[in-house]
Design a protein around this motif. Structure first.
Motif, PDB file in Angstrom:
ATOM      1  N   GLU A  89       0.847  -1.213   0.000  1.00  0.00           N
ATOM      2  CA  GLU A  89       0.000   0.000   0.000  1.00  0.00           C
ATOM      3  C   GLU A  89       0.878   1.257   0.000  1.00  0.00           C
ATOM      4  OE1 GLU A  89      -2.640  -1.026  -0.856  1.00  0.00           O
ATOM      5  OE2 GLU A  89      -3.625  -2.438   0.461  1.00  0.00           O
ATOM      6  N   GLU A 136     -10.226  -2.901   0.802  1.00  0.00           N
ATOM      7  CA  GLU A 136      -9.830  -3.426  -0.508  1.00  0.00           C
ATOM      8  C   GLU A 136     -10.953  -3.262  -1.524  1.00  0.00           C
ATOM      9  OE1 GLU A 136      -6.879  -4.064  -1.314  1.00  0.00           O
ATOM     10  OE2 GLU A 136      -5.998  -4.187   0.688  1.00  0.00           O
ATOM     11  N   GLU A 167      -4.451  -5.056  -5.506  1.00  0.00           N
ATOM     12  CA  GLU A 167      -5.602  -4.888  -4.600  1.00  0.00           C
ATOM     13  C   GLU A 167      -6.496  -6.136  -4.651  1.00  0.00           C
ATOM     14  OE1 GLU A 167      -4.777  -2.632  -2.855  1.00  0.00           O
ATOM     15  OE2 GLU A 167      -4.530  -0.685  -3.811  1.00  0.00           O
ATOM     16  N   HIS A 193      -4.881  -8.759  -2.602  1.00  0.00           N
ATOM     17  CA  HIS A 193      -5.098  -8.475  -1.174  1.00  0.00           C
ATOM     18  C   HIS A 193      -6.489  -8.964  -0.756  1.00  0.00           C
ATOM     19  CE1 HIS A 193      -2.102  -4.816  -1.333  1.00  0.00           C
ATOM     20  NE2 HIS A 193      -1.502  -5.980  -1.479  1.00  0.00           N
TER      21      HIS A 193
HETATM   22 FE   LIG Z   1      -4.725  -3.338  -0.958  1.00  0.00          FE
END
Ligand SMILES: [Fe+2]
Ligand SMILES: [Fe+2]
Length: 139
Positions: free
Chosen positions: A51, A93, A126, A129
């Motif tokens: 991030e 997210e 993302e 994640h």
């Molecule tokens: Fe993320």
């Protein structure tokens, strides 16, 4: 030109969320304990670093477009409960994924194809994640 302004505005909003996500992941990674959360706690440290790298990329992009990169940040979520923390991270997210999809559309309108390449890389991370969090939540 109006489209470029719109792109800068959206990138600054994404940057606020990147800063917030970095801080939130650092805090959650340190706070989450319990044997069943060892793997995800380590993964959250990886997320925090990614991030921060997104924040660096996005801020450079903003300046390159003639804007000023913000130092404001979006809200951070905390909890005493491990599962709740992971749910909070998942919400973040989902927000990031929606933002980057929208930003990529705007970047296309601006003809910023080099930046789209970078933005798509961020979006893919993302999504990874999100997948990590869903796995940890047993979904
Ligand atoms: Fe993320
Ligand atoms: Fe990110």
């Amino acid at each position: 030109m109006a489209e470029t302004k719109e792109l800068i505005k959206k990138l600054n909003k994404a940057l606020e969320w990147e800063y917030a996500a970095t801080i939130q992941y650092v805090q959650h990674a340190a706070t989450i304990t319990g044997a069943q959360y060892t793997a995800i706690a380590q993964e959250l440290v990886v997320h925090a670093n990614e991030e921060l790298a997104h924040a660096v990329s996005v801020s450079k992009m903003i300046v390159d477009l003639g804007g000023t990169a913000t130092v404001d940040l979006e809200k951070r979520a905390v909890s005493d409960d491990e599962k709740k923390m992971l749910e909070q991270d998942l919400e973040g997210e989902d927000i990031a994924i929606a933002l980057y999809k929208d930003i990529i559309k705007t970047a296309k309108d601006c003809g910023e194809f080099g930046k789209i390449y970078v933005l798509e890389g961020i979006l893919a991370q993302e999504e990874e994640h999100r997948r990590d969090l869903l796995t940890a939540l047993g979904r």
